[in-house]
Write a protein that holds these residues in place. Structure first.
Motif, short mmCIF file in Angstrom:
data_model
loop_
_atom_site.label_atom_id
_atom_site.label_comp_id
_atom_site.label_asym_id
_atom_site.label_seq_id
_atom_site.Cartn_x
_atom_site.Cartn_y
_atom_site.Cartn_z
N GLY A 156 1.26 4.84 10.07
CA GLY A 156 1.57 5.47 8.78
C GLY A 156 2.26 6.81 8.94
O GLY A 156 3.23 7.12 8.23
N LYS A 157 1.80 7.60 9.93
CA LYS A 157 2.46 8.88 10.19
C LYS A 157 3.87 8.67 10.72
O LYS A 157 4.79 9.44 10.41
CB LYS A 157 1.63 9.69 11.18
CG LYS A 157 0.31 10.20 10.61
CD LYS A 157 -0.45 11.03 11.64
CE LYS A 157 -1.74 11.57 11.05
NZ LYS A 157 -2.51 12.37 12.04
N ALA A 158 4.05 7.62 11.55
CA ALA A 158 5.39 7.32 12.07
C ALA A 158 6.34 6.92 10.95
O ALA A 158 7.52 7.29 10.96
CB ALA A 158 5.31 6.22 13.11
N LEU A 159 5.83 6.18 9.97
CA LEU A 159 6.66 5.79 8.82
C LEU A 159 7.04 7.02 7.99
O LEU A 159 8.18 7.15 7.55
CB LEU A 159 5.90 4.77 7.96
CG LEU A 159 5.68 3.39 8.59
CD1 LEU A 159 4.73 2.57 7.73
CD2 LEU A 159 7.00 2.65 8.76
N LEU A 160 6.08 7.91 7.77
CA LEU A 160 6.37 9.12 6.98
C LEU A 160 7.32 10.04 7.73
O LEU A 160 8.08 10.79 7.11
CB LEU A 160 5.06 9.86 6.67
CG LEU A 160 4.12 9.17 5.67
CD1 LEU A 160 2.82 9.95 5.55
CD2 LEU A 160 4.78 9.03 4.31
N ALA A 161 7.30 9.99 9.07
CA ALA A 161 8.20 10.83 9.86
C ALA A 161 9.66 10.41 9.72
O ALA A 161 10.55 11.16 10.14
CB ALA A 161 7.78 10.79 11.33
N VAL A 169 4.03 -0.18 1.67
CA VAL A 169 4.10 -1.00 2.87
C VAL A 169 3.31 -2.29 2.66
O VAL A 169 2.13 -2.24 2.29
CB VAL A 169 3.54 -0.24 4.09
CG1 VAL A 169 3.69 -1.09 5.35
CG2 VAL A 169 4.24 1.10 4.27
N GLU A 170 3.97 -3.39 2.90
CA GLU A 170 3.30 -4.69 2.89
C GLU A 170 3.06 -5.11 4.33
O GLU A 170 4.00 -5.30 5.10
CB GLU A 170 4.18 -5.74 2.19
CG GLU A 170 4.44 -5.46 0.71
CD GLU A 170 5.31 -6.52 0.09
OE1 GLU A 170 4.84 -7.66 -0.05
OE2 GLU A 170 6.48 -6.19 -0.23
N GLY A 171 1.80 -5.23 4.70
CA GLY A 171 1.43 -5.57 6.07
C GLY A 171 0.32 -4.68 6.55
O GLY A 171 -0.15 -3.78 5.85
N THR A 172 -0.11 -4.91 7.77
CA THR A 172 -1.21 -4.16 8.36
C THR A 172 -0.68 -3.00 9.19
O THR A 172 0.20 -3.18 10.03
CB THR A 172 -2.07 -5.08 9.25
OG1 THR A 172 -2.52 -6.19 8.48
CG2 THR A 172 -3.26 -4.32 9.80
N PHE A 173 -1.23 -1.81 8.95
CA PHE A 173 -0.83 -0.64 9.73
C PHE A 173 -2.02 0.32 9.81
O PHE A 173 -2.89 0.35 8.94
CB PHE A 173 0.38 0.05 9.10
CG PHE A 173 0.14 0.63 7.74
CD1 PHE A 173 -0.20 1.97 7.57
CD2 PHE A 173 0.24 -0.17 6.60
CE1 PHE A 173 -0.43 2.50 6.31
CE2 PHE A 173 0.02 0.36 5.34
CZ PHE A 173 -0.32 1.69 5.18
N ASP A 174 -2.03 1.12 10.89
CA ASP A 174 -3.09 2.09 11.07
C ASP A 174 -2.59 3.49 10.73
O ASP A 174 -1.45 3.65 10.26
CB ASP A 174 -3.63 2.04 12.50
CG ASP A 174 -2.52 2.23 13.53
OD1 ASP A 174 -1.43 2.72 13.15
OD2 ASP A 174 -2.74 1.88 14.71
N GLU A 175 -3.41 4.49 10.99
CA GLU A 175 -3.05 5.86 10.62
C GLU A 175 -1.85 6.37 11.41
O GLU A 175 -0.97 7.04 10.85
CB GLU A 175 -4.25 6.78 10.86
CG GLU A 175 -4.01 8.22 10.43
CD GLU A 175 -5.23 9.09 10.63
OE1 GLU A 175 -5.12 10.32 10.45
OE2 GLU A 175 -6.31 8.54 10.96
N GLN A 178 0.83 -1.20 0.00
CA GLN A 178 0.00 0.00 0.00
C GLN A 178 0.87 1.25 0.00
O GLN A 178 1.77 1.39 0.83
CB GLN A 178 -0.91 0.00 1.24
CG GLN A 178 -1.90 1.15 1.27
CD GLN A 178 -2.85 1.05 2.44
OE1 GLN A 178 -2.95 -0.01 3.06
NE2 GLN A 178 -3.54 2.14 2.76
N PRO A 179 0.61 2.19 -0.90
CA PRO A 179 1.46 3.39 -0.98
C PRO A 179 1.15 4.39 0.13
O PRO A 179 0.01 4.52 0.58
CB PRO A 179 1.12 3.96 -2.36
CG PRO A 179 -0.27 3.49 -2.64
CD PRO A 179 -0.39 2.15 -1.99
N LEU A 180 2.18 5.10 0.53
CA LEU A 180 2.05 6.20 1.49
C LEU A 180 2.72 7.44 0.88
O LEU A 180 3.86 7.36 0.41
CB LEU A 180 2.72 5.86 2.82
CG LEU A 180 1.95 4.96 3.80
CD1 LEU A 180 2.80 4.69 5.03
CD2 LEU A 180 0.64 5.62 4.21
#
Length: 410
Positions: A255-260, A246-252, A198-200
């Motif tokens: 997702g913000k932590a990944l973008l950070a 991202v491959e896998g389950t993640f919440d909002e 899933q793209p972020l």
């Protein structure tokens, strides 16, 4: 490079940081002289009258303010000269020149030291022993100021000049290439083919200045994810262009932590983006060929510089410790296009420039297998543009000679 290391490096490159640090050190020096005097013997072999130290401090204070202002005006003039003669993208490197910053910092710090010392003496804070310590420290400051002044005189003769600016950009690009060779793919796995998951995307547009791969790896391990990085440093990120998948389950929140883990800015940074260095060098060479400057010799010097840098290129093949994060390697064609295409377009009618460009591409194609196909393709484009722009038969004849290698192995 981690987020903390990146921010620390940016802080050190700020022009105000070293002067502020030296000013703080100057104040501490005066305070240390006062503290040491309390632990010294009551009687010394000799004493100094207060006016002896104060006279030296007054001379330093009155002269160093003028020297500091002159040094700052010289640096500002260098910024203007570098921006007009080369490219504005090179100015941050000149502003971050540690030699210039150190000299200015010494002048400002010594000036503040003198002011604080005069205030302390006028207020009667120093006894006989304290004045001796302050005198010794003042002599040390005087030696440091003289050494910095001599160094500054040698530096102002080159700062802001075209050759100096080219050298500064070359060194910054070489450091970026070294970082890339020591940490290929940011110590991550190699992404081949299309990214999965899933793209972020970033919420606001900007250039990627940092990708903290270690932080991404930590989050991927904690939440059982696999991450594919699409936004390497230098990428222009927008809300419609994903930074990662991202491959896998993640919440909002995750997702913000990944973008950070990505730092975005209004401009590209040299630290982990070697392509930016090649782009800036291309701008310098391209500007040198403009009608207003008309200096193809500078363009040739820059071409030779880029040839040296490309020969130091190391392919990104090694996979590192961040096994849950995948990063795509740089595309050889993109690297060559960044630098050579502006020269091929704007220097097509100048046989001297075209000849050196083709020789450079020939060297790269012969010594760097990764760039061979892209260099040959770029050379064909250079030849096509030159044939369309040149009208003199003698120029076309020289072009055919130097481009003889281009048609080989077709």
């Amino acid at each position: 490079m981690t987020y903390l290391q990146f921010k620390l490096r940016q802080l050190l490159q700020r022009m105000w940081f070293l002067p502020a640090a030296f000013s703080l050190l100057a104040v501490l020096t005066v305070a240390i002289a006062y503290i040491l005097a309390r632990y010294a013997p009551d009687e010394l072999p000799f004493v100094l009258p207060s006016n002896a130290v104060q006279t030296i401090l007054e001379i330093l204070a009155s002269s160093l303010l003028t020297v500091a202002v002159f040094a700052l005006s010289t640096v500002v003039g260098a910024f203007s000269a570098a921006s007009s003669a080369t490219t504005p993208r090179a100015v941050p490197l000149i502003a971050g020149d540690m030699r210039a910053q150190t000299s200015i910092s010494v002048f400002i710090g010594a000036f503040l030291y003198s002011i604080v010392g005069i205030i302390g003496l006028s207020a009667g804070l120093y006894n006989d022993t304290g004045r001796v310590f302050l005198f010794v420290m003042t002599l040390g400051v005087l030696v440091l100021v003289v050494a910095s002044l001599i160094r500054w005189i040698g530096h102002i003769s080159v700062i802001g000049r075209v050759g100096h600016t080219i050298g500064v950009v070359e060194e910054a690009t070489r450091k970026s290439l070294k970082t890339m060779s020591e940490h290929p793919l940011f110590d991550c796995g190699r992404l081949d083919g299309e990214a999965q998951g899933q793209p972020l995307s970033a919420e606001r547009p900007g250039y990627v200045q940092l990708c903290d791969a270690k932080a991404l790896q930590k989050l991927a391990e904690e939440h059982d994810l696999r991450i594919s990085v699409l936004g390497r440093p230098g990428t222009y990120a927008t809300p419609v262009r994903p930074l990662l998948t991202v491959e896998g389950t993640f919440d909002e929140d995750l997702g913000k932590a990944l973008l950070a883990c990505f730092v975005l800015g209004e401009q590209r940074a040299y630290d982990s983006d070697p392509r930016f260095g090649f782009i800036v060098l291309g701008e310098i060479a391209d500007k040198a060929m403009s009608a207003g400057i008309n200096d193809p010799g500078t363009a040739i010097i820059v071409i030779d510089t880029v040839t040296r840098l490309l020969l130091e290129w190391h392919d990104e093949r090694k996979c590192g410790e961040n096994d849950r994060v995948l990063v795509a390697p740089l595309v050889p064609r993109d690297v060559l296009v960044d630098f050579y295409r502006p020269l091929a377009r704007d220097g097509a009618g100048i046989i001297e420039v075209v000849s050196r460009v083709l020789k450079s591409l020939e060297t790269v194609a012969a010594t760097k297998p990764t760039f061979a196909a892209a260099a040959r393709e770029m050379a064909k484009d250079v030849v096509a543009r030159a044939e369309a722009a040149m009208t003199a038969e003698s120029d076309l004849g020289d072009l055919r000679v130097v481009a003889g290698w281009v048609g080989e192995r077709d």
